[in-house]
Write a protein that holds these residues in place. Structure first.
Motif, PDB file in Angstrom:
ATOM      1  N   GLY A 241       0.075  -1.807  -0.068  1.00 50.84           N
ATOM      2  CA  GLY A 241      -0.121  -0.036   0.041  1.00 50.84           C
ATOM      3  C   GLY A 241       0.511   1.244  -0.159  1.00 50.84           C
ATOM      4  O   GLY A 241       0.165   2.272   0.073  1.00 50.84           O
ATOM      5  N   ASP A 242       2.235   1.115  -0.588  1.00 50.65           N
ATOM      6  CA  ASP A 242       3.608   2.166   0.057  1.00 50.65           C
ATOM      7  C   ASP A 242       3.148   2.832  -1.472  1.00 50.65           C
ATOM      8  O   ASP A 242       3.243   1.501  -2.264  1.00 50.65           O
ATOM      9  N   LEU A 243       3.442   3.369  -1.379  1.00 49.78           N
ATOM     10  CA  LEU A 243       3.848   4.553  -3.505  1.00 49.78           C
ATOM     11  C   LEU A 243       5.459   4.391  -2.987  1.00 49.78           C
ATOM     12  O   LEU A 243       6.131   5.377  -2.133  1.00 49.78           O
ATOM     13  N   GLY A 244       6.611   4.921  -3.856  1.00 48.06           N
ATOM     14  CA  GLY A 244       7.360   4.905  -4.081  1.00 48.06           C
ATOM     15  C   GLY A 244       8.160   5.094  -5.485  1.00 48.06           C
ATOM     16  O   GLY A 244       7.854   4.607  -6.535  1.00 48.06           O
ATOM     17  N   TYR A 245       9.290   4.960  -5.905  1.00 53.38           N
ATOM     18  CA  TYR A 245      10.175   4.835  -6.065  1.00 53.38           C
ATOM     19  C   TYR A 245      11.540   4.675  -6.230  1.00 53.38           C
ATOM     20  O   TYR A 245      11.980   4.291  -5.507  1.00 53.38           O
ATOM     21  N   ILE A 246      12.151   3.834  -7.332  1.00 54.71           N
ATOM     22  CA  ILE A 246      13.646   3.662  -7.648  1.00 54.71           C
ATOM     23  C   ILE A 246      14.009   4.364  -8.597  1.00 54.71           C
ATOM     24  O   ILE A 246      14.218   4.207  -9.591  1.00 54.71           O
ATOM     25  N   ASP A 247      15.449   5.197  -7.995  1.00 54.60           N
ATOM     26  CA  ASP A 247      15.987   5.930  -8.688  1.00 54.60           C
ATOM     27  C   ASP A 247      17.573   5.280  -9.924  1.00 54.60           C
ATOM     28  O   ASP A 247      17.428   3.862  -9.601  1.00 54.60           O
ATOM     29  N   ALA A 248      17.588   5.636 -10.427  1.00 58.20           N
ATOM     30  CA  ALA A 248      19.294   4.613 -11.642  1.00 58.20           C
ATOM     31  C   ALA A 248      20.129   3.786 -10.876  1.00 58.20           C
ATOM     32  O   ALA A 248      20.940   3.722 -11.513  1.00 58.20           O
ATOM     33  N   ASP A 249      19.737   4.672  -9.208  1.00 58.27           N
ATOM     34  CA  ASP A 249      21.204   4.125  -8.993  1.00 58.27           C
ATOM     35  C   ASP A 249      20.380   2.659  -8.223  1.00 58.27           C
ATOM     36  O   ASP A 249      21.676   2.493  -7.392  1.00 58.27           O
ATOM     37  N   GLY A 250      19.551   2.823  -8.059  1.00 56.93           N
ATOM     38  CA  GLY A 250      18.469   1.859  -7.400  1.00 56.93           C
ATOM     39  C   GLY A 250      18.549   1.985  -6.255  1.00 56.93           C
ATOM     40  O   GLY A 250      18.223   1.355  -5.092  1.00 56.93           O
ATOM     41  N   PHE A 251      18.487   3.043  -5.919  1.00 57.12           N
ATOM     42  CA  PHE A 251      18.299   3.504  -4.269  1.00 57.12           C
ATOM     43  C   PHE A 251      16.693   3.826  -4.459  1.00 57.12           C
ATOM     44  O   PHE A 251      15.824   4.152  -5.314  1.00 57.12           O
ATOM     45  N   ILE A 252      15.675   2.922  -2.684  1.00 54.05           N
ATOM     46  CA  ILE A 252      14.150   3.129  -2.890  1.00 54.05           C
ATOM     47  C   ILE A 252      14.198   4.324  -2.251  1.00 54.05           C
ATOM     48  O   ILE A 252      14.153   4.679  -1.816  1.00 54.05           O
ATOM     49  N   PHE A 253      12.374   4.743  -2.545  1.00 56.42           N
ATOM     50  CA  PHE A 253      12.363   6.742  -2.468  1.00 56.42           C
ATOM     51  C   PHE A 253      10.950   6.194  -1.809  1.00 56.42           C
ATOM     52  O   PHE A 253      10.320   5.766  -3.124  1.00 56.42           O
ATOM     53  N   TYR A 254      10.478   6.494  -0.835  1.00 57.01           N
ATOM     54  CA  TYR A 254       8.938   5.844   0.070  1.00 57.01           C
ATOM     55  C   TYR A 254       8.182   7.425   0.034  1.00 57.01           C
ATOM     56  O   TYR A 254       8.488   8.756  -0.487  1.00 57.01           O
ATOM     57  N   SER A 255       7.147   7.971  -1.006  1.00 61.58           N
ATOM     58  CA  SER A 255       6.770   8.863  -1.097  1.00 61.58           C
ATOM     59  C   SER A 255       4.493   8.941  -0.880  1.00 61.58           C
ATOM     60  O   SER A 255       4.371   9.596  -0.701  1.00 61.58           O
ATOM     61  N   GLY A 256       4.397   8.216   0.041  1.00 61.79           N
ATOM     62  CA  GLY A 256       3.233   8.695   0.693  1.00 61.79           C
ATOM     63  C   GLY A 256       2.972   7.435   0.711  1.00 61.79           C
ATOM     64  O   GLY A 256       2.931   5.587  -0.087  1.00 61.79           O
TER      65      GLY A 256
END
Length: 151
Positions: A17-32
């Motif tokens: 149920g979390d939203l997020g994305y993975i950047d070009a370096d493979g880091f995961i970011f939580y966004s809501g």
């Protein structure tokens, strides 16, 4: 079965149920959270938009007097849903009329009008869950108890 699924390539997915994305370096970011996205009409009552309470919270928390902000969404006759903000001020901040004017200026300068809160309420303390997160259910209950208040 609803939380863990397998896609057509046999890869297992955990649906949190979390939203997020993975950047070009493979880091995961939580966004809501998916559960914290709401449909709304614009201030004019016609255009359809989405309310992301976390975006409103981050904007309000960027004001120097705000320690913590929790945003809930309440039913609205014109907008379908409207955000309501609850803020806890930093120690030593008084929440003067000038402070509130500055806060509203920030909101109107930084957020599109469909994200403008219907009202901003100042709390002495923010209700928290046992895990140290804002207790949005308690804020919803508070909103129901103070229905009609423009804070």
């Amino acid at each position: 079965d609803k939380v863990i699924t397998v896609d057509s390539n046999g890869v297992r997915w955990l649906h949190t149920g979390d939203l997020g994305y993975i950047d070009a370096d493979g880091f995961i970011f939580y966004s809501g959270r998916i559960k914290r996205i709401y449909a709304t009409a614009g201030i004019d009552g016609t255009t359809i938009n989405k309310i992301f309470p976390q975006r409103i919270e981050e904007c309000i928390e960027s004001n120097g007097i705000v320690e913590r902000c929790g945003v809930i969404v309440v039913p609205d006759k014109i907008r379908v849903n409207a955000p309501v903000a609850y803020v806890m001020l930093k120690t030593g901040s008084e929440g003067t009329e000038a402070d509130l004017k500055e806060l509203w200026k920030l909101i109107k300068d930084e957020l599109p009008d469909h994200l403008w809160p219907r009202s901003v309420h100042i709390l002495e303390s923010m209700p928290m869950t046992q895990t140290g997160k804002i207790d949005y259910r308690a804020l919803e209950k508070l909103a129901e108890e103070t229905k009609g208040s423009n804070g």
